[in-house]
Design a protein around this motif. Sequence first.
Motif: not given
Length: 283
Positions: A100-101, A106-109, A212-213, A254-257
Amino acid sequence: MVKNGESMNKKHRYINNPGRLLLSEIKAVLDTKIIAKELKYYSKISSTNQEARKIAEHGAQDGTIIIAETQTQGRGRQGRSWESPAGGIWLTIILRPKISPEHAPILTLLTGSVIAKTIRYTTELKATLKWPNDVRIHDKKVCGILTELSAEQDNINFVLVGLGINVNINIDRFPQELQSQVTSLQEELKRSVDRITFTKRLLEQFETEYLKFLKNPINKIPAIIKTWRQLSDTLGRNVVVETNSGKIVGFASDIADDGALIVLTETGEEHKIIAGDCIYLEQ
Ligand code: BTN
């Protein structure tokens, strides 16, 4: 694939030379399934992200890499330019993840963590992550990531992950005003780094984490965030974040999902910041 008339027959002449031409030979040493199966090498290009966008729009396959020795119009975040002299690793990975867009950030992280870990593994330098996407050594930027997304409502057409790593670059090659803020692996180690070995490790690790992702994106997100937290030098600091809607001053908790930074202000408000520039209030 070697472009610009540079012949693969020259391989043996350059094998121990950490300088030019070696980047064109990455494909020969890579052990990957999808990443760099298609690789386009340029000795000089305007911007690998720009070229990647062009070919992605014409159907370039998942995992295609554009890599260049130098960029004449390297692009950074927030419309800034990116200095790209010879000796760095300037590359863009074209991805077509079936996710999903909303999960694309998450790909950057994931990329930042892979780069920091590759630096730690290959050089033993303690690379850390600064939100949203800088990799740093001794409080100076060694790498930036520019992720661009092309998506429709529920579908990703492609993601461009552009990364610029200052590897074998003398700091005096950067404009004066940047010199106190940036570093390179060569500067830190006082020796040059074999860019082929480094890029091989980087792309192979990237592929492992990416696959894996993709297998189970939602389940894998917590582990990606956890790794990012462990490598981060942002969390636990007082920061100013400059966003499009103004400055937010507070404690980076913190960092969110979704990769957003959570900042707690003095008045107890919690801000979830999707995009912006983060400045540390103390080192
Ligand atoms: C940042 O501002 O920190 C992001 C910098 C990203 C630079 C890389 S170099 C390879 C790719 N091509 C570009 O034009 N930019 C990215």
